[in-house]
Design a protein around this motif. Sequence first.
Motif, mmCIF file in Angstrom:
data_model
loop_
_atom_site.group_PDB
_atom_site.id
_atom_site.type_symbol
_atom_site.label_atom_id
_atom_site.label_comp_id
_atom_site.label_asym_id
_atom_site.label_seq_id
_atom_site.Cartn_x
_atom_site.Cartn_y
_atom_site.Cartn_z
ATOM 1 N N THR A 28 24.309 -4.132 -11.781
ATOM 2 C CA THR A 28 24.018 -2.761 -11.401
ATOM 3 C C THR A 28 22.676 -2.376 -12.009
ATOM 4 O OG1 THR A 28 25.340 -2.013 -13.285
ATOM 5 C CG2 THR A 28 26.405 -2.014 -11.119
ATOM 6 N N SER A 29 22.172 -1.208 -11.599
ATOM 7 C CA SER A 29 20.858 -0.789 -12.075
ATOM 8 C C SER A 29 20.829 0.721 -12.242
ATOM 9 C CB SER A 29 19.775 -1.214 -11.083
ATOM 10 O OG SER A 29 18.520 -0.667 -11.447
ATOM 11 N N ALA A 30 20.124 1.170 -13.265
ATOM 12 C CA ALA A 30 19.909 2.594 -13.479
ATOM 13 C C ALA A 30 18.561 3.037 -12.928
ATOM 14 C CB ALA A 30 20.000 2.925 -14.968
ATOM 15 N N ALA A 31 17.831 2.126 -12.276
ATOM 16 C CA ALA A 31 16.512 2.456 -11.743
ATOM 17 C C ALA A 31 16.632 3.391 -10.546
ATOM 18 C CB ALA A 31 15.777 1.178 -11.340
ATOM 19 N N GLU A 32 15.539 4.075 -10.254
ATOM 20 C CA GLU A 32 15.498 4.953 -9.095
ATOM 21 C C GLU A 32 15.676 4.141 -7.807
ATOM 22 O OE1 GLU A 32 15.132 8.375 -8.808
ATOM 23 O OE2 GLU A 32 15.610 8.256 -10.945
ATOM 24 N N PRO A 33 16.283 4.741 -6.782
ATOM 25 C CA PRO A 33 16.389 4.039 -5.507
ATOM 26 C C PRO A 33 15.030 3.882 -4.834
ATOM 27 C CG PRO A 33 17.248 6.264 -5.311
ATOM 28 C CD PRO A 33 16.963 6.047 -6.764
ATOM 29 N N MET A 34 14.840 2.765 -4.198
ATOM 30 C CA MET A 34 13.588 2.446 -3.524
ATOM 31 C C MET A 34 13.914 2.024 -2.092
ATOM 32 S SD MET A 34 11.160 -0.821 -4.415
ATOM 33 C CE MET A 34 12.552 -1.957 -4.187
ATOM 34 N N LEU A 35 13.240 2.638 -1.143
ATOM 35 C CA LEU A 35 13.461 2.254 0.246
ATOM 36 C C LEU A 35 12.762 0.922 0.505
ATOM 37 C CD1 LEU A 35 14.871 3.292 2.781
ATOM 38 C CD2 LEU A 35 12.677 4.226 3.523
ATOM 39 N N ALA A 36 13.537 -0.072 0.870
ATOM 40 C CA ALA A 36 13.011 -1.427 0.997
ATOM 41 C C ALA A 36 13.374 -2.026 2.341
ATOM 42 C CB ALA A 36 13.574 -2.304 -0.129
ATOM 43 N N PHE A 85 18.164 1.286 0.749
ATOM 44 C CA PHE A 85 17.817 1.710 -0.606
ATOM 45 C C PHE A 85 18.297 0.657 -1.598
ATOM 46 C CE2 PHE A 85 17.695 5.919 1.432
ATOM 47 C CZ PHE A 85 16.485 6.380 0.936
ATOM 48 N N LEU A 86 17.363 0.073 -2.327
ATOM 49 C CA LEU A 86 17.644 -0.870 -3.399
ATOM 50 C C LEU A 86 17.042 -0.307 -4.690
ATOM 51 C CD1 LEU A 86 16.845 -4.277 -1.645
ATOM 52 C CD2 LEU A 86 19.093 -3.234 -2.008
ATOM 53 N N PRO A 87 17.490 -0.768 -5.840
ATOM 54 C CA PRO A 87 16.907 -0.253 -7.085
ATOM 55 C C PRO A 87 15.443 -0.654 -7.207
ATOM 56 C CG PRO A 87 18.360 -2.110 -7.532
ATOM 57 C CD PRO A 87 18.559 -1.754 -6.097
ATOM 58 N N ALA A 88 14.664 0.252 -7.759
ATOM 59 C CA ALA A 88 13.224 0.004 -7.863
ATOM 60 C C ALA A 88 12.901 -1.167 -8.781
ATOM 61 C CB ALA A 88 12.516 1.268 -8.353
ATOM 62 N N ASP A 89 13.861 -1.610 -9.593
ATOM 63 C CA ASP A 89 13.599 -2.741 -10.487
ATOM 64 C C ASP A 89 14.080 -4.076 -9.905
ATOM 65 O OD1 ASP A 89 16.329 -2.394 -10.701
ATOM 66 O OD2 ASP A 89 16.369 -2.337 -12.911
ATOM 67 N N VAL A 90 14.374 -4.127 -8.593
ATOM 68 C CA VAL A 90 14.764 -5.399 -7.993
ATOM 69 C C VAL A 90 13.639 -6.408 -8.227
ATOM 70 C CG1 VAL A 90 13.876 -4.795 -5.692
ATOM 71 C CG2 VAL A 90 15.674 -6.517 -5.920
ATOM 72 N N GLN A 91 14.006 -7.644 -8.549
ATOM 73 C CA GLN A 91 12.996 -8.610 -8.967
ATOM 74 C C GLN A 91 13.383 -10.020 -8.526
ATOM 75 O OE1 GLN A 91 13.064 -8.813 -13.325
ATOM 76 N NE2 GLN A 91 15.200 -8.157 -13.280
ATOM 77 N N ASP A 105 0.808 -1.225 0.000
ATOM 78 C CA ASP A 105 0.000 0.000 0.000
ATOM 79 C C ASP A 105 0.840 1.273 0.000
ATOM 80 O OD1 ASP A 105 -2.258 -1.603 0.104
ATOM 81 O OD2 ASP A 105 -2.237 -1.675 2.292
ATOM 82 N N GLY A 106 1.988 1.231 -0.664
ATOM 83 C CA GLY A 106 2.824 2.412 -0.735
ATOM 84 C C GLY A 106 3.556 2.753 0.547
ATOM 85 N N ILE A 107 3.387 1.927 1.573
ATOM 86 C CA ILE A 107 4.050 2.188 2.853
ATOM 87 C C ILE A 107 5.490 1.715 2.816
ATOM 88 C CG2 ILE A 107 4.054 1.640 5.320
ATOM 89 C CD1 ILE A 107 1.020 1.259 5.105
ATOM 90 N N ARG A 108 5.648 0.512 2.308
ATOM 91 C CA ARG A 108 6.981 -0.084 2.300
ATOM 92 C C ARG A 108 7.025 -1.198 1.271
ATOM 93 N NH1 ARG A 108 10.291 0.123 6.621
ATOM 94 N NH2 ARG A 108 8.572 0.289 8.098
ATOM 95 N N THR A 109 8.207 -1.422 0.706
ATOM 96 C CA THR A 109 8.404 -2.546 -0.200
ATOM 97 C C THR A 109 9.215 -3.615 0.525
ATOM 98 O OG1 THR A 109 8.334 -1.149 -2.167
ATOM 99 C CG2 THR A 109 9.392 -3.301 -2.380
ATOM 100 N N TYR A 110 8.658 -4.827 0.529
ATOM 101 C CA TYR A 110 9.317 -5.956 1.165
ATOM 102 C C TYR A 110 9.993 -6.811 0.103
ATOM 103 C CZ TYR A 110 6.986 -4.939 5.579
ATOM 104 O OH TYR A 110 6.578 -4.342 6.741
#
Length: 461
Positions: free
Chosen positions: A374-382, A400-406, A341-346
């Motif tokens: 490496t990644s060019a994606a925006e940082p994401m607080l995870a 902070f991990l890249p927003a495209d972590v998968q 819900d936009g609070i946090r990414t697990y």
Amino acid sequence: MRAHEAGALHGDIGNRGPAWLRTPVDVNDLVPQLWPRNVARGTGGALRVAGLDVRDLAAEFGTPVYVLDEDDLRTRAREFRDAFPDADVYYAGKAFLCRAVVRMIAEEGLFLDVCSGGELATALSAGMEPARIGFHGNNKSVAELTRAVDAGVGRIIVDSFAEIDRLTALARERGVRPKVLVRVTVGVEAHTHEFIATAHEDQKFGFSLAGGAAAAAAFKILDEDVLELRGLHSHIGSQIFDASGFEVSARRVLALQAQIRDARGVELPELDLGGGFGIAYTTQDDPAAPHELAKRLRKIVDGECAAENLAVPHLSIEPGRAIVGPAVFTLYEVGTVKDVDGIRTYVSVDGGMSDNIRTALYDASYSATVANRTSAAEPMLARVVGKHCESGDIVVKDEFLPADVQPGDLVAVPGTGAYCRSMASNYNHVPRPPVVAVRDGRARLIVRRETEDDLLALDVG
């Protein structure tokens, strides 16, 4: 976290948190103080350790896996040995012990501290010279003491009157004179987590200085004249960066040393100030180099001895975490990525609290990075979490991990050499990971992965 105070985040953060949460970061950066010295990013951005690609390590050994940079460990051991040339440096085996590590620290000229029969068995089976082993523990059994005495362990740190009685009876029976130190509880509470601050009075370790038990223990050993009392021992906690605690501890222990001299005419020849030297888990940590520690501790001891008119005793220290902690990182594979819900990414990985209980147990902070690219994606607080059925199964609280972590990505967590494998469990019947030592472009298995067959072998029902 790489550049921020881990553990500061709770509840709904979104865009309303402190300014540093909104500061752009480079998620591909490796902060040198957090990683083994032979780790760097290679072609394509994958981490390499001592010349090996972590993707190849994952393919060969599976994940999760503890990766030990052997040259890094050996270098840190030598740095302590060289910084304390006139002292005995005991590697604290409780941080992490296996036969390969025993041989490494022995080859680098260190002594070894053990605190259980199992650790002693590991040390002896690896060929550690018994005279270079010290034996700790607040409740050593008769069987453990017997094995230590029969093996010729160099010193035993006595922790209770009951232990003094057990060891005295055993020494009389064997016709030997074991060397002992008295562990003194000096009433210093180091700047650390309550559960790992081991020197304040209300705790299970040692003889109270304030209550007179430490002096009584020393007098008892001297008066019975069966055990050889070599000196006093103090340990004020773990993950310590401030030398002021050691200064207070040394002052109080050496005052007791002077009291023993004045009462019995004996000047004890040894002093052990313990360990607990901190390492960098995040960029908020600033550990001192071994030569700086040596300079500070020597100045403290020399000054206190002069004040008490004591000869400077032979010094011992017990680094464990400071040697093995930074030399290891844990490599995981991502299984799921879940935005709540936009609070946090697990970001869920294939290990967790069974291979690193410290976050749940001590509220410890760690860092992490995507390791396979490496990644060019925006940082994401995870939040990096494990696979166990426990809401507290957290590996890294905030990073902070890249927003495209998968799923399928590899995540590496540095600083996991101390108290991770040694405190690992089989919670949820998850087998414990292996330990792989890497050196000069070669990897060797030093502790194999547990299997389901290993788990079932103990189940005799």
